[in-house]
Design an enzyme around this catalytic site. Sequence first.
Site, PDB file in Angstrom:
ATOM      1  N   SER A 182     -48.240  51.367 -13.907  1.00 14.30           N
ATOM      2  CA  SER A 182     -49.476  50.924 -15.353  1.00 14.30           C
ATOM      3  C   SER A 182     -48.610  51.705 -16.737  1.00 14.30           C
ATOM      4  O   SER A 182     -46.933  50.879 -16.482  1.00 14.30           O
ATOM      5  CB  SER A 182     -49.823  52.403 -14.605  1.00 14.30           C
ATOM      6  OG  SER A 182     -51.756  52.218 -15.774  1.00 14.30           O
ATOM      7  N   ASP A 280     -55.026  42.009 -14.545  1.00 17.56           N
ATOM      8  CA  ASP A 280     -55.099  43.327 -14.431  1.00 17.56           C
ATOM      9  C   ASP A 280     -56.264  43.872 -14.425  1.00 17.56           C
ATOM     10  O   ASP A 280     -56.987  43.929 -16.213  1.00 17.56           O
ATOM     11  CB  ASP A 280     -54.041  44.168 -14.886  1.00 17.56           C
ATOM     12  CG  ASP A 280     -53.531  45.368 -14.917  1.00 17.56           C
ATOM     13  OD1 ASP A 280     -53.107  46.087 -14.280  1.00 17.56           O
ATOM     14  OD2 ASP A 280     -54.131  45.786 -15.829  1.00 17.56           O
ATOM     15  N   HIS A 348     -54.934  46.646  -9.754  1.00 15.95           N
ATOM     16  CA  HIS A 348     -54.065  47.974 -11.192  1.00 15.95           C
ATOM     17  C   HIS A 348     -53.343  48.781 -10.547  1.00 15.95           C
ATOM     18  O   HIS A 348     -53.598  49.508  -9.224  1.00 15.95           O
ATOM     19  CB  HIS A 348     -54.464  48.364 -11.547  1.00 15.95           C
ATOM     20  CG  HIS A 348     -53.880  49.553 -13.195  1.00 15.95           C
ATOM     21  ND1 HIS A 348     -53.074  48.233 -13.883  1.00 15.95           N
ATOM     22  CD2 HIS A 348     -53.540  50.543 -13.706  1.00 15.95           C
ATOM     23  CE1 HIS A 348     -52.842  49.499 -14.775  1.00 15.95           C
ATOM     24  NE2 HIS A 348     -52.632  50.847 -14.134  1.00 15.95           N
TER      25      HIS A 348
END
EC number: 3.1.1.-
Length: 433
Positions: A182, A280, A348
């Site tokens: 991330s 995502d 994610h």
Amino acid sequence: MKTTTRLLDLTAAMVLVVYVSFSPPLVSGEPGRRVSMTLVRDAAALGAFCLDGSLPAYHLDRGFGAGSNNWLLQFEGGGWCNDIASCVERAKTRRGSTRYMSKTVVFTGVLSNNASQNPDFYNWNKVRLRYCDGASFAGDSQFGNGTSLLYFRGQRIWNAIILDLLPKGLAKAHKALLTGCSAGGLSTFLHCDNFTSYLPTNASVKCMSDAGFFLDAIDVAANRTMRSFYSQLVSLQGIQKNLDPSCTHAFFPEPSLCFFPQYVLRFIKTPFFILNSAYDVFQFHHGLVPPSADQTGRWNRCKLNVTACNPHQLDALQGFRKDMLGALMNFFRNSTRGGMFINSCFDHCQSALEETWLSPTSPRINNKTIAETVGDWYFGRGEEAKEIGCPYPCDKTCHNLIPASTSDFLASNASGSGHNSRDDGFGERPRRV
């Protein structure tokens, strides 16, 4: 914009947090290895502080056997803060202070020391860099008004941790992999070549970003929400001077564009692997359909369960995937040392957990798991490791874990009320769709 600020700060890691909290047991049925925190005691001399002035930290799990001289460093993720109010709030949580962080963390996925769960990297020295600056380890500034004092020192934190690790064996690394998830995945793009500069010239050094390929997307209201957010972030935290100079020169007079991986990627010299979902979840919720672009809530059901999306919404999602592949096409065609795994899961961060990294039910492209593809790329096994999955809904290996109550949580916490440093309580069990 205030609402967007809160959402990006509070929720960049929320999908991962919910996923981690409710993921199935590890493949072996045994708990992951719990690793203690190390504070960087010499950081103060370098002016390297978390947002609140606390010392930065990392977790080190020593390698063994044939992996004793190999190193894997993982940037922790967790969103960003791009204005004073959100950074002040963040400084009171584990995202801005080591004072509020758990003093041990569980190493799983690519950090696992179990050979069956992580065959290529299990015996390496593995480090998790704790995230407490709110700018992907890239800022170098500070703010004080007599009431609040904030340290925007992500770049110095990065340098301080590396300098602390070098005498512990990193300086003599034979092989090394820099990765992150991330906001930490974005950090990997920003620091990859710098990482290489610290290590021996004969070391095999490579980088991998997981869910860090944030697009300069046009949202469903025809705005560039992420571009605006990153521009404010770069300005607030003094990031520009730490961006790749070749990139900022190429994109003058908009240097903040070089915070986007799609623009800085072509300037990175170190071999690079990109792991990302073409759908995502974080980017779906906050890049393609940020709350500011959906004030009537017509996307709410689609965000919670992709099977509830109408044809128009599915077209927008397919358009986002097309844009991502377009941004990656030059890398796909021309990078001789790069690798990728771009699947079609509504997910994610996929390297942090056994379920998605390497297990009997892991996502696959051409019958290869993420761990197998990354290992083939790093060690040069076989042909180029560049995998692109087919578009939704054809990939039947996906888990498609979308937090069931994310929208409700965000709506009730957009002003920052109720935000704390806990890892639990962010939502219900993710739904498989």
